[in-house]
Design an enzyme around this catalytic site. Structure first.
Site, short mmCIF file in Angstrom:
data_model
loop_
_atom_site.label_atom_id
_atom_site.label_comp_id
_atom_site.label_asym_id
_atom_site.label_seq_id
_atom_site.Cartn_x
_atom_site.Cartn_y
_atom_site.Cartn_z
CB SER A 2 44.54 43.30 49.40
OG SER A 2 44.95 42.80 48.14
CB ILE A 128 43.67 44.07 41.12
CG1 ILE A 128 44.29 44.48 39.78
CG2 ILE A 128 44.59 43.13 41.89
CD1 ILE A 128 45.61 45.21 39.88
CD GLU A 129 42.14 43.53 46.77
OE1 GLU A 129 41.73 42.43 47.18
OE2 GLU A 129 43.27 43.99 47.03
CB THR A 130 36.23 41.60 43.82
OG1 THR A 130 35.84 42.95 43.48
CG2 THR A 130 36.65 41.54 45.28
#
Length: 349
Positions: A2, A128-130
């Site tokens: 992350s 949220i990550e990608t």
């Protein structure tokens, strides 16, 4: 893991001829002996690696302007959660998340049944990550890991271990190491796993016998669930509680740890109002989330993180990150409840 892939930029790499360097040869020899991967395969892999100037630049800490009087140096301003969350909790991410949950409902249910991890949280982390696979990064992971192992060596011990995990993964899965693209820090896939996390937590979610965290959302869902389950997720425990109290009362309880160590009773005895039913014996951490609308209107959201908040922090150690993940997960669940839909069944004991 992350590291927050913000935009899919193409990294400019330069020839490095790593295979000719003695430290690289020694590393590959040791790795070959340890893993039984043929030296010739490893050598061919690194021959294609290139030096990545941009990832080195992004990994280099920014220097603060020096002043003669240290007491006059400006203190870093706290991050404004309203700005931070505007990008992560916007309408587009919400809409994509709801569609992602519906499209992969069966896989989320399977992950819930097997691990007890909330589908809402899994979807929130991937979002949220990608942005649900739309922003997975455009750096060649091989270039990043070689650069940070043998050129920019501030964290060479860490990155040499990650490089070893990456090469093992590629050899085991029959993947061309140059084909894997991810972030400037070496993470890749829907959930932005570092190579060591791929080795430890990646799971096959679609039954094809492989764990493809870039091409298979099913594999990514199962892998994120597996990561959270193995890092302490407690089914049925709330993630975070809201609290009300003065800054003077709550501030001493802020320890900047990722472990919940403060009993709720201690907070209640100090005069803190906990906005949800929870036993006095529940341990929490106190998260101070600063927000600011203008020079006159600002303050702190006070959240009490449980063991599940702590588990999210093991993914990314920032309180703001875990708070955003939790809020987005809550919004997903509330959206389906508003529609009158129960998307997931409770796992059978």
């Amino acid at each position: 893991m992350s590291y927050g892939v913000i935009a899919p930029k193409v990294a400019v790499a330069e020839p490095a001829h790593y295979e000719t360097r003695e430290p690289v040869k020694a590393y590959l020899t040791a790795l070959s002996q340890e893993t039984q991967i043929p030296y010739a395969w490893l050598k061919e892999a690194v021959e294609a690696a290139q030096y990545c100037r941009l990832c080195e630049k992004r990994m280099t800490p920014r220097k603060r302007p020096a002043t003669a009087d240290k007491s006059q140096q400006a203190k870093p301003r706290p991050l404004n959660f309203l700005h931070y969350s505007r990008r992560l909790l916007g309408a587009d991410r919400m809409e994509r998340g709801l569609a992602f949950l519906e499209t992969h409902q069966a896989t989320f249910q399977k992950a819930y049944d097997e691990t007890g991890v909330s589908p809402w949280v899994i979807a929130s982390i991937i979002g949220i990550e990608t942005h649900y696979g739309h922003q997975m990064g455009n750096f060649r992971v091989l270039d990043v890991l070689m650069t940070l192992s043998f050129d920019y060596t501030r964290r060479e011990t860490f990155y040499k271990k990650e490089l070893g995990h990456f090469l093992r993964y590629c050899y085991r899965e029959g993947i061309d190491p140059t084909s894997v693209r991810g972030s400037w820090a070496g993470a890749w896939g829907y959930g932005q796993f570092m190579p060591s996390s791929v080795d430890a937590y990646a799971k096959d979610g679609n039954g094809d016998g492989h764990a493809d965290l870039t091409g298979s959302p099913e594999d990514a869902i199962m892998s994120v669930a597996n990561y959270l389950a193995k890092n302490g997720w407690e089914k049925g425990t709330p993630i975070m509680l809201r609290a009300q109290g003065t800054d003077e009362v709550l501030r001493p309880f802020v320890k900047k740890t990722i472990k919940p160590q403060v009993p709720l009773k201690a907070l209640r005895d100090a005069g803190v109002k906990v906005m949800s039913e929870a036993p006095d014996t529940l341990n929490v951490l106190v998260a101070d989330i600063y927000w600011k609308k203008d020079t006159k209107l600002h303050g702190t959201y006070w959240y009490l993180g449980t063991q599940n908040f702590s588990t999210i922090l093991s993914y990314n150690r920032a309180y703001y990150y875990a708070t955003a993940v939790t809020l987005l997960a809550e919004r997903f669940e509330a959206a389906f409840a508003t529609r009158g839909e129960t998307l997931f069944k409770e796992p059978t004991p």
